[in-house]
Structures are given as structure tokens and as C-alpha cells.
Design a protein around this motif. Sequence first.
Motif, PDB file in Angstrom:
ATOM      1  N   LEU A   1       0.862  -1.182   0.000  1.00 52.56           N
ATOM      2  CA  LEU A   1       0.000   0.000   0.000  1.00 52.56           C
ATOM      3  C   LEU A   1       0.901   1.235   0.000  1.00 52.56           C
ATOM      4  O   LEU A   1       1.884   1.277   0.744  1.00 52.56           O
ATOM      5  CB  LEU A   1      -0.843  -0.029   1.279  1.00 52.56           C
ATOM      6  CG  LEU A   1      -1.943   1.006   1.403  1.00 52.56           C
ATOM      7  CD1 LEU A   1      -3.099   0.666   0.477  1.00 52.56           C
ATOM      8  CD2 LEU A   1      -2.444   1.084   2.845  1.00 52.56           C
TER       9      LEU A   1
ATOM     10  N   PRO B   1       2.225   4.532   1.261  1.00 55.09           N
ATOM     11  CA  PRO B   1       2.047   5.261   2.520  1.00 55.09           C
ATOM     12  C   PRO B   1       1.173   6.489   2.277  1.00 55.09           C
ATOM     13  O   PRO B   1       1.322   7.176   1.273  1.00 55.09           O
ATOM     14  CB  PRO B   1       3.471   5.681   2.877  1.00 55.09           C
ATOM     15  CG  PRO B   1       4.363   4.756   2.130  1.00 55.09           C
ATOM     16  CD  PRO B   1       3.631   4.390   0.880  1.00 55.09           C
TER      17      PRO B   1
ATOM     18  N   CYS C   1       1.605  -5.332  10.586  1.00 61.46           N
ATOM     19  CA  CYS C   1       1.209  -5.056   9.182  1.00 61.46           C
ATOM     20  C   CYS C   1       2.063  -3.926   8.617  1.00 61.46           C
ATOM     21  O   CYS C   1       1.551  -2.859   8.259  1.00 61.46           O
ATOM     22  CB  CYS C   1      -0.260  -4.671   9.027  1.00 61.46           C
ATOM     23  SG  CYS C   1      -1.439  -5.817   9.726  1.00 61.46           S
ATOM     24  N   THR C   2       3.335  -4.144   8.514  1.00 63.19           N
ATOM     25  CA  THR C   2       4.264  -3.050   8.175  1.00 63.19           C
ATOM     26  C   THR C   2       4.198  -2.615   6.714  1.00 63.19           C
ATOM     27  O   THR C   2       4.522  -1.479   6.388  1.00 63.19           O
ATOM     28  CB  THR C   2       5.702  -3.420   8.587  1.00 63.19           C
ATOM     29  OG1 THR C   2       6.489  -2.249   8.625  1.00 63.19           O
ATOM     30  CG2 THR C   2       6.328  -4.453   7.647  1.00 63.19           C
ATOM     31  N   GLY C   3       3.797  -3.502   5.805  1.00 64.65           N
ATOM     32  CA  GLY C   3       3.700  -3.117   4.389  1.00 64.65           C
ATOM     33  C   GLY C   3       5.022  -2.599   3.852  1.00 64.65           C
ATOM     34  O   GLY C   3       6.042  -3.289   3.917  1.00 64.65           O
TER      35      GLY C   3
ATOM     36  N   CYS D   1       6.875   1.852   6.228  1.00 65.39           N
ATOM     37  CA  CYS D   1       6.941   3.302   6.465  1.00 65.39           C
ATOM     38  C   CYS D   1       6.871   3.673   7.952  1.00 65.39           C
ATOM     39  O   CYS D   1       7.605   4.570   8.393  1.00 65.39           O
ATOM     40  CB  CYS D   1       5.886   4.039   5.652  1.00 65.39           C
ATOM     41  SG  CYS D   1       4.197   3.603   6.057  1.00 65.39           S
ATOM     42  N   LEU D   2       6.026   2.974   8.715  1.00 66.79           N
ATOM     43  CA  LEU D   2       5.923   3.323  10.143  1.00 66.79           C
ATOM     44  C   LEU D   2       7.155   2.848  10.907  1.00 66.79           C
ATOM     45  O   LEU D   2       7.763   3.614  11.666  1.00 66.79           O
ATOM     46  CB  LEU D   2       4.649   2.722  10.750  1.00 66.79           C
ATOM     47  CG  LEU D   2       3.339   3.409  10.357  1.00 66.79           C
ATOM     48  CD1 LEU D   2       2.134   2.644  10.901  1.00 66.79           C
ATOM     49  CD2 LEU D   2       3.304   4.853  10.842  1.00 66.79           C
TER      50      LEU D   2
ATOM     51  N   PRO E   1      -3.639  -1.336  10.086  1.00 64.61           N
ATOM     52  CA  PRO E   1      -4.066  -2.597   9.477  1.00 64.61           C
ATOM     53  C   PRO E   1      -5.058  -2.342   8.340  1.00 64.61           C
ATOM     54  O   PRO E   1      -5.565  -1.230   8.199  1.00 64.61           O
ATOM     55  CB  PRO E   1      -4.768  -3.301  10.639  1.00 64.61           C
ATOM     56  CG  PRO E   1      -5.360  -2.196  11.437  1.00 64.61           C
ATOM     57  CD  PRO E   1      -4.390  -1.046  11.317  1.00 64.61           C
ATOM     58  N   PRO E   2      -5.346  -3.351   7.533  1.00 65.84           N
ATOM     59  CA  PRO E   2      -6.392  -3.175   6.508  1.00 65.84           C
ATOM     60  C   PRO E   2      -7.721  -2.927   7.236  1.00 65.84           C
ATOM     61  O   PRO E   2      -8.047  -3.655   8.167  1.00 65.84           O
ATOM     62  CB  PRO E   2      -6.414  -4.542   5.806  1.00 65.84           C
ATOM     63  CG  PRO E   2      -5.128  -5.211   6.169  1.00 65.84           C
ATOM     64  CD  PRO E   2      -4.777  -4.709   7.518  1.00 65.84           C
TER      65      PRO E   2
HETATM   66  N1  GLN Z   1       1.876   0.038   7.628  1.00 63.96           N
HETATM   67  C1  GLN Z   1       1.779   0.365   6.245  1.00 63.96           C
HETATM   68  C2  GLN Z   1       1.231   1.768   6.105  1.00 63.96           C
HETATM   69  O1  GLN Z   1       0.917   2.385   7.070  1.00 63.96           O
HETATM   70  C3  GLN Z   1       0.933  -0.649   5.493  1.00 63.96           C
HETATM   71  C4  GLN Z   1      -0.488  -0.698   5.913  1.00 63.96           C
HETATM   72  C5  GLN Z   1      -1.268  -1.787   5.241  1.00 63.96           C
HETATM   73  O2  GLN Z   1      -0.749  -2.516   4.384  1.00 63.96           O
HETATM   74  N2  GLN Z   1      -2.505  -1.914   5.628  1.00 63.96           N
HETATM   75  O3  GLN Z   1       1.106   2.319   5.046  1.00 63.96           O
END
Ligand code: GLN
Length: 279
Positions: free
Chosen positions: A87, A89, A117-119, A122-123, A183-184
Amino acid sequence: MDNFLQVHLNLLQKNNIPFPELELRVLLNKTSVVDKEIIFSNFELSTIALKAFHQAIKRRINNEPISKIFNEKNFWKYNFFVNENVLDPRPETELVIEKVIKYFPKKDEKLKILDICTGSGCLAISLATEYRKAQVTATDISSDALKVAQINANNLCSDNEIQFVKCDLIKNLDTYDIIVSNPPYLSELDYKKTTKEIQSFEPKIALIGGIDGLKFYRDIAYLLPDILSSTSVVFVEIGNNQAKEAIQIFKKKKIKCLEVAKDTQQLNRLLVLQKINTK
Ligand code: GLN
């Protein structure tokens, strides 16, 4: 206006690209071969890598976001690498970092931080660079997303390591001082209402939180009592209409809401949570 500019401006307009002038400028600057910023009044065709420009505009009129075309998105203080597996940021997610800093103003503490859920990372990465002595763990269920997060960590935070863990939410029942998560959280219905840009170019897995959008709050609330100390603080992003229900979900697990924070559009965007002390 130069004919080349006019033709491409019309092309973007005709394809309903929302800010055609702005986007054309971005496309030109991203594919320019010179250092100086290109504005319409100083435009010279010879400064553009034409093949790259044509490929980029073709992708843009197919609704691909600029971030995915050029594999980069700004967040907090950095430019993050992104691709189809993560996703992008979002600016509203920067509120998580702002609030962590408000609750933990001492930057040199040896904090333990977990990002669920770090994706793109970015956080976790932004926090690791704010808190240089912190020990940061970041989890994601997608190994493709973790590859992106690792690239970003290598690029952006060389001197303090982040531990990336592939798992469903968390693996080890350690305790943490700070837990963050975006999170999603879209319901199936809200997902269907999102734009083509989102549906075709953002990973669905990063957006949908079960049928009602609240699945991850339930799952995280279930796990939190095991990884919270009495002073740990949790920061979770929420959808703008989810505060009430999400607060209830955490309350059932004896976790209280310290603050509901609003984003720049004045929408509820973040819950700050802490264990209810029963002593
Ligand atoms: N933690 C990531 C963000 O804040 C990804 C979030 C996600 O994949 N839901 O963009």
C-alpha cells in the motif's frame, strides 16, 4: 502554450485525470534529463527523455498512480520505494508518528517498538529513525511486502536494524513499549466504492479488513493483552467511521482508549490505547 504540452494536457483531461496540469508537470519532471525544475513557461522538448515520458503517460491514463509508475512515495521525512505489493504510505498515517512522539518525547530511550502489518515499512522505519536506540520489530503476512520493507530499511536506516518477521500479526509473545499498526480496515462494500487507481494498483490484502472492516481490530485486541505492559501504549489507525466500534472491541479485552486523534480533514483517524490497570 507549446503544442507538445497542449496535446498531453488534453490527453490527461480526456482521460479524467483529476489534476492534469499538476500531473503533467510531475511526469515531465520525473522524465527530464536536466536538473532544473521544469515549468510550462520554461519547457524545452530536448530536456525530456521521450520514451520514458510516453511510457509513463500511457500508464497514467490507464489510472496507475504516479507513485507506482515511478516506484516512490514520500512519507514523513523520507522517500519510500513502493511497488504493486505494498500500500502506498498515506499522509494521514503520519499522524501515528506524530502521536508516538507526543506520548514518548524522549528520543534517546531504549524503547521496544512493534509495527504490525508493516507493508512498505513506512511506520517502522520512520520510528526507527526518530528513536535511534529503539529495538524495532515489524511484521507482515506478505513476503513480497517484507521484501519492499527491507529495501526501504536498507536505504533509510543503516545504523539501527529493524527485525522483519513474516507472520500473521505477531509471532513472539514479547512485550513492547510502543505498538503501532495501520491494518487493513475497509469493509468489502467500502472497498467496492474505492477508485480504479486503488482497485487496480493497490494490494487488496492491504486494504480489506473482513466483511465489516473490523476484523484486524478484533484480532489485534485478542493478542494485545499478552504483549502489553502496564505502561505500553498502542497506536492504531482506523477508518473515519470506526472509532466507536473499534473502541468497544478493545474495551472488551480490558484495553482503554486514551485519545481519538483526528487527521487534517478533521476525521477520526487514530486510537491511542492502553491496558486498563486492574491493581
Ligand atoms: N503500515 C503500512 C502503512 O501504514 C501498510 C499498511 C497496510 O498494508 N494496511 O502504510
